[in-house]
Scaffold this active site. Structure first.
Site, mmCIF file in Angstrom:
data_model
loop_
_atom_site.group_PDB
_atom_site.id
_atom_site.type_symbol
_atom_site.label_atom_id
_atom_site.label_comp_id
_atom_site.label_asym_id
_atom_site.label_seq_id
_atom_site.Cartn_x
_atom_site.Cartn_y
_atom_site.Cartn_z
ATOM 1 N N LYS A 221 3.232 -16.558 27.136
ATOM 2 C CA LYS A 221 3.640 -17.642 26.236
ATOM 3 C C LYS A 221 2.983 -18.691 26.099
ATOM 4 C CE LYS A 221 8.505 -16.358 26.808
ATOM 5 N NZ LYS A 221 9.904 -16.996 27.432
ATOM 6 N N ARG A 256 9.459 -10.933 33.866
ATOM 7 C CA ARG A 256 9.485 -10.078 32.680
ATOM 8 C C ARG A 256 8.219 -10.113 32.027
ATOM 9 N NH1 ARG A 256 10.379 -11.296 27.319
ATOM 10 N NH2 ARG A 256 11.446 -9.848 26.184
HETATM 11 N N1 HH2 Z 1 11.622 -14.674 26.283
HETATM 12 C C1 HH2 Z 1 11.410 -13.939 25.147
HETATM 13 C C2 HH2 Z 1 12.035 -12.881 24.873
HETATM 14 N N2 HH2 Z 1 13.203 -12.619 25.791
HETATM 15 N N3 HH2 Z 1 14.716 -12.979 27.664
HETATM 16 C C3 HH2 Z 1 14.764 -13.903 28.831
HETATM 17 N N4 HH2 Z 1 15.510 -13.540 29.908
HETATM 18 N N5 HH2 Z 1 13.640 -14.864 29.269
HETATM 19 C C4 HH2 Z 1 12.635 -15.221 28.311
HETATM 20 O O1 HH2 Z 1 12.012 -16.194 28.953
HETATM 21 C C5 HH2 Z 1 12.433 -14.337 27.211
HETATM 22 C C6 HH2 Z 1 13.556 -13.411 26.744
HETATM 23 C C7 HH2 Z 1 10.139 -13.911 24.149
HETATM 24 O O2 HH2 Z 1 9.243 -13.396 24.465
HETATM 25 P P1 HH2 Z 1 9.027 -11.766 23.786
HETATM 26 O O3 HH2 Z 1 10.057 -10.876 23.835
HETATM 27 O O4 HH2 Z 1 7.458 -11.363 24.261
HETATM 28 O O5 HH2 Z 1 8.700 -12.313 22.519
HETATM 29 P P2 HH2 Z 1 9.777 -12.370 20.934
HETATM 30 O O6 HH2 Z 1 10.760 -13.025 21.371
HETATM 31 O O7 HH2 Z 1 8.922 -12.743 19.820
HETATM 32 O O8 HH2 Z 1 9.986 -10.570 20.657
#
Ligand code: HH2
Length: 283
Positions: A221, A256
């Protein structure tokens, strides 16, 4: 490390130490892995490699939650995630599904997924109902505002107190609706400035003192760019690891991560260092 055991009644997870939730986005636009798992084969390959590296579970997402992301229609999200969920359930993988839509949660759980990860904190009663009816645990995350606009001007009087109060209240509400268990997530990067994120990371023990397991998710992030000057999300795994090892020491049950294998290795080493007894190893 926590254990996950398949029993005739389903999976039994023991939260002991910190485990890894591997991130698998089947989206064209996720901020760090968008477009990388566009075919079912590519997505399955990534899931298998994270499982083989020791990830406890895989979190499948079909809609990006990054600030400014375009909403994905229901049919398109189902088309992205369902074939993958079916294939991974068939391979015995413990599966979480990252979705804000009760209809996707329902279809995913019907296909055999195990946990719902809803970044809106199950604010929609229909989402609580789906999880309750299917007997699925849920991850309850804090977010100020909506994904499209959440980073415009987040404000808190006391971020730690407010996020904590939100999670306590939402956990109570979700459990009262009949959802069997919850994970709590302070939602780093969701309607928070770098100072808010740091304050939460420095106060994680307040959250891990709760009776529910805590999930921490800062993988790649922007906070890492702010702290260490790393503009390309692909280069942020070392900073991610530093923050997630800190979270594990503060009692997080799950981190995660995109780089699941590196996390499993680092957490095993940290757990061995922190363990009570003499170090046991094979020479
Ligand atoms: N962050 C993202 C997505 N899902 N779920 C939880 N529980 N907590 C988080 O902080 C969280 C999440 C964002 O990251 P990412 O999946 O890598 O990216 P994107 O939302 O662009 O797919």
């Amino acid at each position: 490390m926590p254990g996950a055991e398949r029993t005739p009644g389903g999976w039994q997870v023991t939260w002991r130490g910190c485990a890894v939730m591997g991130v698998l986005n089947v989206t064209p636009d996720s901020f760090s892995d968008g477009g990388r798992h566009a075919t079912l084969e590519a997505a399955l390959g990534q899931a298998r490699s994270m499982r083989d590296a020791g990830a406890l579970m895989i979190d499948v997402g079909g809609e990006s939650t990054r600030p400014g992301a375009d909403p994905v229609p229901l049919e398109e999200e189902l088309r992205r995630v369902l074939p993958l969920i079916r294939a991974l359930v068939g391979e015995g993988v413990l599966l979480s599904v990252d979705t804000m839509k009760p209809e996707v949660a329902e279809a995913a759980l019907a296909a055999g997924a195990h946990l719902i990860n809803d970044v809106t904190g199950l604010r929609d009663p229909a989402m609580r109902r789906v999880c309750a009816e299917r007997g699925a645990p849920a991850c309850v995350m804090h977010m100020q505002g909506e994904p499209r606009t959440m980073q415009r001007s987040p404000h808190y009087d006391d971020v730690v107190e407010e996020v904590h109060a939100f999670l306590r209240e939402r956990a109570r509400e979700v459990l009262a609706a009949g959802v069997p268990a919850v994970l709590l997530d302070p939602g780093l990067g969701f309607g928070k400035t770098p100072a808010h994120n740091l304050a939460l990371l420095r106060s994680l023990e307040e959250f891990t003192a709760e009776p529910h397991p805590v999930l921490v998710a800062v993988s790649r992030k922007r906070l890492i760019d702010t702290l260490a000057g790393v503009p390309d999300p692909q280069d942020r795994d070392p900073g991610t690891l530093a923050l997630h090892l800190h979270a594990a020491r503060a009692g997080a049950a799950l981190v995660r991560a995109h780089a699941a294998g590196a996390h499993v290795q680092a957490l095993r080493v940290q757990a061995a260092l922190d363990g009570p007894g003499p170090l046991e190893f094979r020479a």
